[in-house]
Design a protein around this motif. Sequence first.
Motif, PDB file in Angstrom:
ATOM      1  N   GLY A  59       0.809  -1.115   0.230  1.00  0.00           N
ATOM      2  CA  GLY A  59       0.079   0.066  -0.140  1.00  0.00           C
ATOM      3  C   GLY A  59       0.801   1.368   0.017  1.00  0.00           C
ATOM      4  N   VAL A  60       2.178   1.234  -0.052  1.00  0.00           N
ATOM      5  CA  VAL A  60       3.022   2.451  -0.138  1.00  0.00           C
ATOM      6  C   VAL A  60       3.059   3.019  -1.342  1.00  0.00           C
ATOM      7  N   LYS A  61       2.527   4.302  -1.515  1.00  0.00           N
ATOM      8  CA  LYS A  61       2.564   4.935  -2.583  1.00  0.00           C
ATOM      9  C   LYS A  61       3.789   5.613  -3.108  1.00  0.00           C
ATOM     10  N   VAL A  62       4.346   5.104  -4.193  1.00  0.00           N
ATOM     11  CA  VAL A  62       5.683   5.357  -4.798  1.00  0.00           C
ATOM     12  C   VAL A  62       5.492   5.820  -6.145  1.00  0.00           C
ATOM     13  N   LEU A  63       6.354   6.991  -6.193  1.00  0.00           N
ATOM     14  CA  LEU A  63       6.334   7.647  -7.719  1.00  0.00           C
ATOM     15  C   LEU A  63       7.958   7.217  -8.061  1.00  0.00           C
ATOM     16  N   CYS A  64       8.056   6.393  -9.094  1.00  0.00           N
ATOM     17  CA  CYS A  64       9.320   6.120  -9.979  1.00  0.00           C
ATOM     18  C   CYS A  64       9.360   7.252 -10.952  1.00  0.00           C
ATOM     19  N   LEU A  65      10.308   8.192 -10.669  1.00  0.00           N
ATOM     20  CA  LEU A  65      10.552   9.481 -11.465  1.00  0.00           C
ATOM     21  C   LEU A  65      11.670   9.337 -12.339  1.00  0.00           C
ATOM     22  N   ALA A  66      11.198   9.585 -13.532  1.00  0.00           N
ATOM     23  CA  ALA A  66      12.397   9.477 -14.651  1.00  0.00           C
ATOM     24  C   ALA A  66      12.913   8.029 -14.731  1.00  0.00           C
ATOM     25  N   SER A  67      12.014   7.050 -14.496  1.00  0.00           N
ATOM     26  CA  SER A  67      12.390   5.730 -14.227  1.00  0.00           C
ATOM     27  C   SER A  67      11.786   4.818 -15.009  1.00  0.00           C
ATOM     28  N   GLY A  68      11.414   5.002 -16.384  1.00  0.00           N
ATOM     29  CA  GLY A  68      10.874   3.862 -17.103  1.00  0.00           C
ATOM     30  C   GLY A  68      12.027   3.051 -17.455  1.00  0.00           C
ATOM     31  N   GLY A  69      11.370   2.012 -18.217  1.00  0.00           N
ATOM     32  CA  GLY A  69      12.488   1.056 -18.633  1.00  0.00           C
ATOM     33  C   GLY A  69      12.113  -0.371 -18.154  1.00  0.00           C
ATOM     34  N   GLU A 123       1.548  16.444  -1.716  1.00  0.00           N
ATOM     35  CA  GLU A 123       1.787  15.333  -0.746  1.00  0.00           C
ATOM     36  C   GLU A 123       0.824  14.276  -1.012  1.00  0.00           C
ATOM     37  N   VAL A 124       1.275  13.438  -2.231  1.00  0.00           N
ATOM     38  CA  VAL A 124       0.453  12.345  -2.566  1.00  0.00           C
ATOM     39  C   VAL A 124       1.294  10.877  -2.304  1.00  0.00           C
ATOM     40  N   PHE A 125       2.589  11.139  -2.248  1.00  0.00           N
ATOM     41  CA  PHE A 125       3.470   9.947  -2.405  1.00  0.00           C
ATOM     42  C   PHE A 125       4.049   9.580  -1.013  1.00  0.00           C
ATOM     43  N   ASP A 126       4.464   8.494  -0.656  1.00  0.00           N
ATOM     44  CA  ASP A 126       5.206   8.308   0.182  1.00  0.00           C
ATOM     45  C   ASP A 126       6.803   8.142   0.078  1.00  0.00           C
ATOM     46  N   ILE A 127       7.248   7.889  -1.000  1.00  0.00           N
ATOM     47  CA  ILE A 127       8.306   7.570  -1.480  1.00  0.00           C
ATOM     48  C   ILE A 127       8.428   8.241  -2.846  1.00  0.00           C
ATOM     49  N   VAL A 128       9.567   8.872  -3.738  1.00  0.00           N
ATOM     50  CA  VAL A 128       9.945   9.025  -4.557  1.00  0.00           C
ATOM     51  C   VAL A 128      11.309   8.345  -4.919  1.00  0.00           C
ATOM     52  N   VAL A 129      11.418   7.442  -6.110  1.00  0.00           N
ATOM     53  CA  VAL A 129      12.511   6.671  -6.505  1.00  0.00           C
ATOM     54  C   VAL A 129      12.981   7.523  -7.833  1.00  0.00           C
ATOM     55  N   ASN A 130      14.208   7.814  -7.718  1.00  0.00           N
ATOM     56  CA  ASN A 130      14.811   8.738  -9.003  1.00  0.00           C
ATOM     57  C   ASN A 130      16.009   8.199  -9.097  1.00  0.00           C
ATOM     58  N   PRO A 131      16.029   7.302 -10.195  1.00  0.00           N
ATOM     59  CA  PRO A 131      17.646   6.810 -10.750  1.00  0.00           C
ATOM     60  C   PRO A 131      18.300   7.956 -11.269  1.00  0.00           C
ATOM     61  N   VAL A 132      19.462   7.616 -11.548  1.00  0.00           N
ATOM     62  CA  VAL A 132      20.425   8.612 -12.354  1.00  0.00           C
ATOM     63  C   VAL A 132      19.720   9.077 -13.544  1.00  0.00           C
ATOM     64  N   SER A 133      19.241  10.091 -13.712  1.00  0.00           N
ATOM     65  CA  SER A 133      18.627  10.899 -14.708  1.00  0.00           C
ATOM     66  C   SER A 133      18.661  12.369 -14.764  1.00  0.00           C
ATOM     67  N   ASN A 134      18.943  13.138 -13.624  1.00  0.00           N
ATOM     68  CA  ASN A 134      19.090  14.653 -13.596  1.00  0.00           C
ATOM     69  C   ASN A 134      19.979  15.093 -14.448  1.00  0.00           C
ATOM     70  N   VAL A 135      21.010  14.105 -15.019  1.00  0.00           N
ATOM     71  CA  VAL A 135      21.954  14.684 -16.016  1.00  0.00           C
ATOM     72  C   VAL A 135      21.204  15.189 -17.252  1.00  0.00           C
ATOM     73  N   PHE A 136      19.911  14.788 -17.617  1.00  0.00           N
ATOM     74  CA  PHE A 136      19.240  15.223 -18.677  1.00  0.00           C
ATOM     75  C   PHE A 136      18.452  16.332 -18.610  1.00  0.00           C
ATOM     76  N   VAL A 137      18.527  16.988 -17.413  1.00  0.00           N
ATOM     77  CA  VAL A 137      17.915  18.195 -17.580  1.00  0.00           C
ATOM     78  C   VAL A 137      19.014  19.449 -17.066  1.00  0.00           C
ATOM     79  N   LYS A 138      18.544  20.746 -17.618  1.00  0.00           N
ATOM     80  CA  LYS A 138      19.793  21.484 -17.537  1.00  0.00           C
ATOM     81  C   LYS A 138      19.565  22.237 -15.970  1.00  0.00           C
ATOM     82  N   ASP A 139      18.451  22.255 -15.306  1.00  0.00           N
ATOM     83  CA  ASP A 139      18.304  22.877 -14.207  1.00  0.00           C
ATOM     84  C   ASP A 139      17.838  21.728 -13.251  1.00  0.00           C
ATOM     85  N   VAL A 140      18.670  21.223 -12.212  1.00  0.00           N
ATOM     86  CA  VAL A 140      18.091  20.083 -11.181  1.00  0.00           C
ATOM     87  C   VAL A 140      17.232  20.806  -9.788  1.00  0.00           C
TER      88      VAL A 140
END
Length: 261
Positions: A59-69, A123-140
Amino acid sequence: MDSTLHNSNAWDRKVEEGARYTQAVSTEIIEESKKGNWSISVTTEKSVPREWFPSSLDGVKVLCLASGGGQQGPVLAAAGADVTVMDISKKQLEQDEFVAKRDGLELHTVQGDMTDLHVFDDEVFDIVVNPVSNVFVKDVAPVWREASRVLKNNGVLISGSTNPLLFIFDDNEEQKGVLSVKHAVPSSTLDTLGEKEIEAHLKANQTIEYAHTLEELIKGQLDAGFLISGFYEDDFGGSRVLDRYIKTFIATRAIKMSPKV
């Protein structure tokens, strides 16, 4: 030029080419995850410590951010989490959808930019999982701010980033075994290329990457209302010259300490 659109198309191409971070996990991994024997990575080689997660993901709400694949999201869904996967690449998301259909999982996919999570309420998620991906945005900074906004108070951000040291070397020379300092940080893939080289890079649908400073990567999280509560380093598993000298990736666990940013 719209670098976000360009990187979306570039990652679609990586899926077609079968690049490492586009390869969906196997049914065997999903079955083990359903039994509680699961792990994910947000860097290159090491798994995220299990103690960075709750003892149960039911039941833990997780957002996998920039985490497709088809990797982190399906594993966490199989372990019991309520998972949403967001990615800029449609084909990356299709990998998650493929695993979900193949193995009978419930997860949601959303195509979008990691710097703009307006499709999600506060405030809807309990966890955000963000693998190495911020290299693809100019401003983190917007990535950290938006992650903080959509996390519940005391929610957790688990993020992988590239050590900026990796970017200062000439990549072509490093592949030959020579460490030659060439680039400044911050910088982008295109900064040291000539006009024809840029044209060739874009035509080949290669990703545009941005080197961020440690202040942007670490202090940026603090400025967004997070407290860093966990940290480790990772590398390429010995396949790169730099692995002999230093770890080139970092992972952080951060707790949202303020209700709003």
